[in-house]
Design an enzyme around this catalytic site. Structure first.
Site, mmCIF file in Angstrom:
data_model
loop_
_atom_site.group_PDB
_atom_site.id
_atom_site.type_symbol
_atom_site.label_atom_id
_atom_site.label_comp_id
_atom_site.label_asym_id
_atom_site.label_seq_id
_atom_site.Cartn_x
_atom_site.Cartn_y
_atom_site.Cartn_z
ATOM 1 N N ASN A 115 7.854 57.968 -24.108
ATOM 2 C CA ASN A 115 7.210 56.744 -22.860
ATOM 3 C C ASN A 115 8.318 56.209 -23.022
ATOM 4 O OD1 ASN A 115 5.744 55.741 -20.936
ATOM 5 N ND2 ASN A 115 4.532 54.443 -22.558
ATOM 6 N N LYS A 146 8.150 54.233 -19.973
ATOM 7 C CA LYS A 146 7.936 52.611 -19.525
ATOM 8 C C LYS A 146 8.816 52.814 -18.022
ATOM 9 C CE LYS A 146 5.974 50.797 -23.628
ATOM 10 N NZ LYS A 146 5.229 50.750 -24.814
ATOM 11 N N HIS A 190 -2.792 54.683 -20.688
ATOM 12 C CA HIS A 190 -1.913 54.000 -21.816
ATOM 13 C C HIS A 190 -3.156 53.070 -22.073
ATOM 14 C CE1 HIS A 190 1.219 51.486 -22.989
ATOM 15 N NE2 HIS A 190 1.634 53.219 -24.618
ATOM 16 N N GLU A 241 -1.519 49.442 -21.630
ATOM 17 C CA GLU A 241 -0.932 48.429 -21.359
ATOM 18 C C GLU A 241 -1.029 48.883 -19.408
ATOM 19 O OE1 GLU A 241 3.362 49.840 -21.304
ATOM 20 O OE2 GLU A 241 3.024 49.132 -23.717
ATOM 21 N N GLU A 301 -3.070 55.517 -30.488
ATOM 22 C CA GLU A 301 -1.978 54.687 -30.186
ATOM 23 C C GLU A 301 -2.988 52.317 -30.618
ATOM 24 O OE1 GLU A 301 1.883 55.208 -27.766
ATOM 25 O OE2 GLU A 301 0.062 54.495 -26.920
ATOM 26 N N GLY A 334 5.378 48.188 -29.729
ATOM 27 C CA GLY A 334 6.505 47.501 -29.236
ATOM 28 C C GLY A 334 6.357 46.163 -30.300
ATOM 29 N N SER A 374 5.359 52.416 -32.659
ATOM 30 C CA SER A 374 6.391 51.949 -33.124
ATOM 31 C C SER A 374 7.323 52.961 -34.015
ATOM 32 C CB SER A 374 6.281 50.083 -33.939
ATOM 33 O OG SER A 374 6.084 49.301 -32.504
#
Ligand code: PEP
Length: 247
Positions: free
Chosen positions: A9, A11, A93, A95, A165, A171, A211
């Site tokens: 991904n 992003k 996701h 985000e 996730e 991250g 991560s």
């Protein structure tokens, strides 16, 4: 036997030139891998990547809207993604859920439209640190899975990939450990079994994301319920991403 799937991904990273350079190299380096490899690039690079005529690497997008077309400024439809050679699309996701306030009902509409058009959704689910500390992890992921897959048919479910996730691991350099992630993923599979029966649930691939790096991928892939990884930061660099694919 579920074929492992490692998806990157990207992003909001890489311009077209950078994307083409990395994916061309990646496609050569992983050509003989038994793992399915997907790059979910920004919309702007998808046409150029598709034009490379990739042998191994499949393309995905990171979002889409559920309407077929119309006055939805700034949005991209499922058929537009299909038209530029996408096979996968990441939906829900964290985000998108957190920054853009996407809720399960909207994500579900996107999942249904993606499947209708022939795209394979990678449905992301995961808990916040607060929810984890409150012991709500399984309740949250089961709810997000069940609501995200509402009205998906038994014929369609094998096309879906679920990505677990934990939000606190994205991250941050923090990772869940293999056993813990395996247990949460087992609860997602149980939820799938309630919806679609055990046999079909056993065919759905469920990834871990958060991560993931070359140095920790094996810990996750050694777990019986984990069928691959959704990789953010480490998918931006060809050496790291190849290291993950060749775990
Ligand atoms: C992600 O954003 O899906 C992700 C897993 O990111 P990272 O690997 O950087 O934690």
């Amino acid at each position: 036997m579920r074929t492992p799937i490692i998806a990157g991904n990207w992003k909001m990273h890489k311009n077209v030139g950078e994307a083409v350079e990395m994916v061309r190299e990646l496609d050569e380096l992983v050509a003989d891998s038994a793992v399915e490899v997907v790059i979910c690039a920004p919309f702007t690079s998808l046409s150029a990547l598709s034009a490379l005529g990739l042998k191994k690497v499949k393309l995905g997008a990171q979002n889409m809207y559920y309407a077929d077309q119309g006055a939805f400024t700034g949005e991209i439809s499922a058929s537009m993604l299909e038209d530029v050679g996408c096979e996968y699309v990441i939906l829900g996701h964290s985000e998108r859920r957190e920054i853009f306030k996407e809720e399960d009902e909207l994500i579900n509409k996107k999942v249904l439209k993606a499947l209708e058009v022939g795209l394979k959704p990678i449905l992301c689910v995961g808990e916040t640190l607060e929810q984890r500390k409150a012991g709500e992890t399984e309740e949250i992921v089961v709810s997000q899975t069940t609501l995200g897959l509402k009205d998906v048919s038994a014929e369609q479910i094998e096309q879906v990939v679920v990505a677990y996730e934990p939000i606190w691991a994205i991250g941050t350099g923090e990772t869940s450990n293999g056993e813990d992630a395996n247990q949460v993923i087992a609860s997602i599979r149980e939820a799938l079994a309630k919806l679609f029966g055990a046999e079909l649930a056993g065919k759905v691939r469920i990834q871990y994301g958060g991560s993931v790096k070359p140095g920790n991928i094996k810990e996750f892939m050694d777990q019986p319920e984990i069928d691959g990884a959704l990789v953010g930061g480490a998918s931006l660099n060809v050496k790291d991403f190849v290291g993950i694919i060749k775990y």
